[in-house]
Scaffold this motif. Structure first.
Motif, PDB file in Angstrom:
ATOM      1  N   PRO A 346     -25.924  -6.301  50.274  1.00 14.74           N
ATOM      2  CA  PRO A 346     -26.939  -6.122  51.328  1.00 14.74           C
ATOM      3  C   PRO A 346     -26.329  -5.786  52.676  1.00 14.74           C
ATOM      4  O   PRO A 346     -26.823  -4.922  53.406  1.00 14.74           O
ATOM      5  CB  PRO A 346     -27.661  -7.479  51.357  1.00 14.74           C
ATOM      6  N   ARG A 349     -25.190  -2.225  52.603  1.00 18.74           N
ATOM      7  CA  ARG A 349     -26.290  -1.281  52.749  1.00 18.74           C
ATOM      8  C   ARG A 349     -26.659  -1.121  54.222  1.00 18.74           C
ATOM      9  O   ARG A 349     -26.857  -0.010  54.709  1.00 18.74           O
ATOM     10  CB  ARG A 349     -27.509  -1.737  51.951  1.00 18.74           C
ATOM     11  N   THR A 362     -29.556   3.476  50.190  1.00 18.06           N
ATOM     12  CA  THR A 362     -30.252   2.858  49.063  1.00 18.06           C
ATOM     13  C   THR A 362     -30.102   3.720  47.814  1.00 18.06           C
ATOM     14  O   THR A 362     -29.877   3.208  46.723  1.00 18.06           O
ATOM     15  CB  THR A 362     -31.741   2.669  49.400  1.00 18.06           C
TER      16      THR A 362
ATOM     17  N   TYR B 119     -23.969  -9.326  40.506  1.00 17.04           N
ATOM     18  CA  TYR B 119     -23.971  -7.944  41.014  1.00 17.04           C
ATOM     19  C   TYR B 119     -25.418  -7.487  41.202  1.00 17.04           C
ATOM     20  O   TYR B 119     -25.792  -6.950  42.246  1.00 17.04           O
ATOM     21  CB  TYR B 119     -23.220  -7.033  40.039  1.00 17.04           C
ATOM     22  N   HIS B 120     -26.243  -7.753  40.182  1.00 17.90           N
ATOM     23  CA  HIS B 120     -27.637  -7.317  40.279  1.00 17.90           C
ATOM     24  C   HIS B 120     -28.429  -8.152  41.281  1.00 17.90           C
ATOM     25  O   HIS B 120     -29.379  -7.649  41.888  1.00 17.90           O
ATOM     26  CB  HIS B 120     -28.288  -7.328  38.899  1.00 17.90           C
ATOM     27  N   GLU B 122     -27.204  -9.200  44.130  1.00 15.00           N
ATOM     28  CA  GLU B 122     -26.914  -8.586  45.433  1.00 15.00           C
ATOM     29  C   GLU B 122     -27.655  -7.262  45.588  1.00 15.00           C
ATOM     30  O   GLU B 122     -28.195  -6.948  46.655  1.00 15.00           O
ATOM     31  CB  GLU B 122     -25.402  -8.367  45.591  1.00 15.00           C
ATOM     32  N   LEU B 123     -27.670  -6.476  44.517  1.00 11.69           N
ATOM     33  CA  LEU B 123     -28.390  -5.200  44.565  1.00 11.69           C
ATOM     34  C   LEU B 123     -29.879  -5.418  44.782  1.00 11.69           C
ATOM     35  O   LEU B 123     -30.541  -4.625  45.453  1.00 11.69           O
ATOM     36  CB  LEU B 123     -28.201  -4.450  43.240  1.00 11.69           C
ATOM     37  N   HIS B 125     -31.229  -7.780  46.467  1.00  5.83           N
ATOM     38  CA  HIS B 125     -31.440  -8.005  47.902  1.00  5.83           C
ATOM     39  C   HIS B 125     -31.263  -6.712  48.695  1.00  5.83           C
ATOM     40  O   HIS B 125     -31.940  -6.495  49.696  1.00  5.83           O
ATOM     41  CB  HIS B 125     -30.483  -9.080  48.421  1.00  5.83           C
ATOM     42  N   ALA B 126     -30.339  -5.852  48.243  1.00  5.07           N
ATOM     43  CA  ALA B 126     -30.056  -4.632  49.005  1.00  5.07           C
ATOM     44  C   ALA B 126     -31.146  -3.581  48.813  1.00  5.07           C
ATOM     45  O   ALA B 126     -31.469  -2.858  49.752  1.00  5.07           O
ATOM     46  CB  ALA B 126     -28.689  -4.063  48.592  1.00  5.07           C
ATOM     47  N   THR B 127     -31.702  -3.481  47.609  1.00  3.35           N
ATOM     48  CA  THR B 127     -32.643  -2.386  47.325  1.00  3.35           C
ATOM     49  C   THR B 127     -34.069  -2.863  47.110  1.00  3.35           C
ATOM     50  O   THR B 127     -34.991  -2.049  47.097  1.00  3.35           O
ATOM     51  CB  THR B 127     -32.236  -1.613  46.049  1.00  3.35           C
TER      52      THR B 127
END
Lengths: 408, 162
Positions: A346, A349, A362, B119-120, B122-123, B125-127
């Motif tokens: 996060p 990003r 993204t 890993y997923h 974190e992803l 939260h990121a996406t």
């Protein structure tokens, strides 16, 4: 030696003595490491570098667009040199220049059309001709074409063909510079009603040399991840230039203040010292630019293919643009050098969005996830160790991630 | 397989065998406790070189599923959604009930799966999207797996096409 020295820029052999303390430190810090441990230790920024490669590739012309551009400019070349063309006697030939030639195209922010530059060299135009007459001649001939005629737009130094939704092809007439010879050209300027010196082939050759300076040729797979698609024939310098230009597009809203592409590309090519991956390349470039910025006066960016041409002369007329350039570089340096210590996707990003725009970060993360998931589905995902993370390459001591389904 | 294994106890891995394998595969992890048949490890996981290092505990008793929980930093939800793929007790849901049994090495299954899960996470939260696939608990395990396998085949097909 505070000023960026034009002669140093073209004298490749003396690059090692360039100003900038950081340059030497960088080299000492990174080069021996990678040479000594080529396989054992992946760079500590593999995932970030992977995302940067994906961002750069997602912004460049797609292979289809590239093929379209080539098809169109070849058709234009044929049309200009056809027997019934008034230009035929000057033996016109078309070749790409700028980002299209050196592989650093970046989709402009907020619109779809790429700016692609082509030179229409009139090989047999040896004596003096009125520059405006030459521009008009090319324009008239293009307007007479059934398909391309309606797309024609008259510009100061070129004739533009607008392919809506795809790109513009800017066609720059040029004639050989008899005095200098070689690849030197003269290009017409409508406003000045005069010919201006240019050397696009020389510039491209210089950029290619800088790209492959030292032993680095192509961007390799950044272990532990595979090479992203579309990056096969890209060099770290090309990727760094694309990211640099994209950063510029995101940071500067005002086109009068934004540094122009050729200045950024020339600075990047000058201060690139052979780093193997885009993050390290861009960090190195930006740190060395920052250190080359003189305390008084301004940084001078000369055309490496035409030493007396100051590409950055605009900064004399517009000191505000120079000031925002300097503060931009300082800010970018601070952000980039802190990047390797960012923890968590996060945060990563946010960092990437801040520098390169919202959508691209993204999308790069999603692409990376689908590569990881693809490897997982094929049974090719491994765990290097509990502390170094997932990998798509099998290394000794790594554990295969067996098939599983997250449940509940 | 678990039911079957009762008549072939030799194919089951003892807790001691699991401990030995963990020591070899993940030497940085520590066996924090081993009493009354339950082993408890503490260790760290870092799903990528751009990720946070997570402190985790792993508890295992023969005949039960291994339970792996993240202790620090605490897992957090998104404003609009709960953390997906977790058990009631907060441990991570890493496999369908019949994808793991006591003949399997924890070091080679649970630990890599938890890394992938993180890993997923974190992803996610990121996406804002869970990109790691998975099955829904309301489906019976057999149906759930069929759904998951179909999704995985699609993934291979799209990866192949790309």
């Amino acid at each position: 030696m505070q000023y960026f020295d034009c002669e140093l820029a073209i004298a490749l052999g003396t690059r090692n003595q360039q100003p900038g303390k950081g340059g030497d430190d960088e080299r000492k810090g990174t080069q021996p490491m990678t040479a000594m441990f080529p396989l054992v230790s992946p760079p500590p920024t593999a995932y970030l570098n992977d995302l940067l490669v994906r961002i750069a590739v997602s912004l460049q012309l797609t292979p289809t667009q590239y093929r379209d551009a080539v098809r169109h400019y070849e058709a234009v070349a044929k049309w200009l040199s056809a027997a019934d063309s008034p230009l035929a006697r000057f033996l016109p030939g078309i070749f790409p220049q700028g980002s299209l030639r050196i592989g650093t195209t970046v989709r402009p922010l907020g619109r779809d059309e790429y700016d692609l530059d082509l030179v229409c060299e009139l090989l047999a135009m040896l004596g003096f001709h009125d520059p405006v007459w030459v521009l008009d001649l090319v324009e008239r001939r293009l307007r007479a074409h059934g398909t391309y005629g309606p797309m024609v737009e008259r510009m100061n130094r070129c004739v533009r063909l607008n392919f809506a939704g795809q790109f513009h092809l800017d066609i720059l007439p040029a004639r050989p510079d008899g005095a200098l010879g070689g690849t030197y050209l003269l290009v017409p300027d409508r406003r000045l009603e005069d010919w201006k010196p240019s050397n696009p082939k020389g510039y491209a050759a210089w950029f290619d040399r800088q790209s492959t300076y030292r032993r680095v040729a192509m961007t390799r797979a950044i272990e532990p991840l595979p090479q992203p698609e579309g990056a096969e024939d890209k060099t770290p310098l090309q990727l760094a230039v694309q990211l640099f230009k994209r950063w510029r597009d995101v940071r500067y809203d005002d086109p009068d203040l934004a540094p122009i592409s050729i200045v950024l590309t020339t600075l990047a090519g000058t201060y690139y010292l052979g780093e193997e991956h885009p993050l390290e390349a861009l960090v190195g470039i930006v740190v060395r630019i920052d250190e080359a910025i003189p305390v008084t006066g301004r940084l001078k960016v000369c055309n490496p293919a035409h030493p007396e041409e100051d590409l950055s002369e605009r900064w004399d007329r517009n000191p505000a643009a120079y000031r925002t350039f300097v503060s931009g570089i300082r800010d970018l340096r601070a952000k980039l050098t802190s990047a390797p210590s960012l923890e968590g996707l996060p945060r990563l990003r946010e960092f990437l969005e801040d520098l390169f725009g919202e959508g691209v970060a993204t999308r790069a993360l999603r692409d990376q996830a689908s590569t990881i998931e693809g490897a997982r589905a094929r049974g090719g995902l491994t765990l290097l160790s509990a502390s170094s993370g997932l990998s798509t390459v099998a290394a000794s001591g790594s554990t295969l991630v067996r098939s599983n389904t997250f449940y509940d | 397989m678990t039911r079957h294994a009762r008549y072939h106890p030799s194919v089951r891995l003892s807790v001691a065998a699991q401990i030995a394998q963990m020591r070899v595969a993940h030497p940085s992890w520590k066996l924090a406790a081993w009493r009354c048949g339950e082993a408890r490890w503490v260790g760290t996981l870092r799903p990528s070189d751009a990720s946070i290092t997570y402190a985790v505990t792993l508890a295992y008793r023969l005949g039960r599923r291994p339970r792996l929980s993240v202790t620090a930093p605490a897992l957090v939800r998104r404003p609009e959604a709960e953390i997906p793929h977790r058990h009631q007790d907060g441990s991570l849901c890493l496999h369908l009930p019949d994808e793991w049994d006591s003949t399997m090495s924890i070091a080679e299954t649970i630990v890599p799966w938890a890394t992938l899960w993180l890993y997923h996470y974190e992803l996610w939260h990121a996406t804002g999207e869970w990109l790691g696939g998975g099955a829904h608990p309301r489906l019976r395990p057999r149906v759930a797996r069929r759904v998951a396998e179909a999704a995985r085949r699609r993934e291979i097909a799209t990866a192949g096409a790309a």
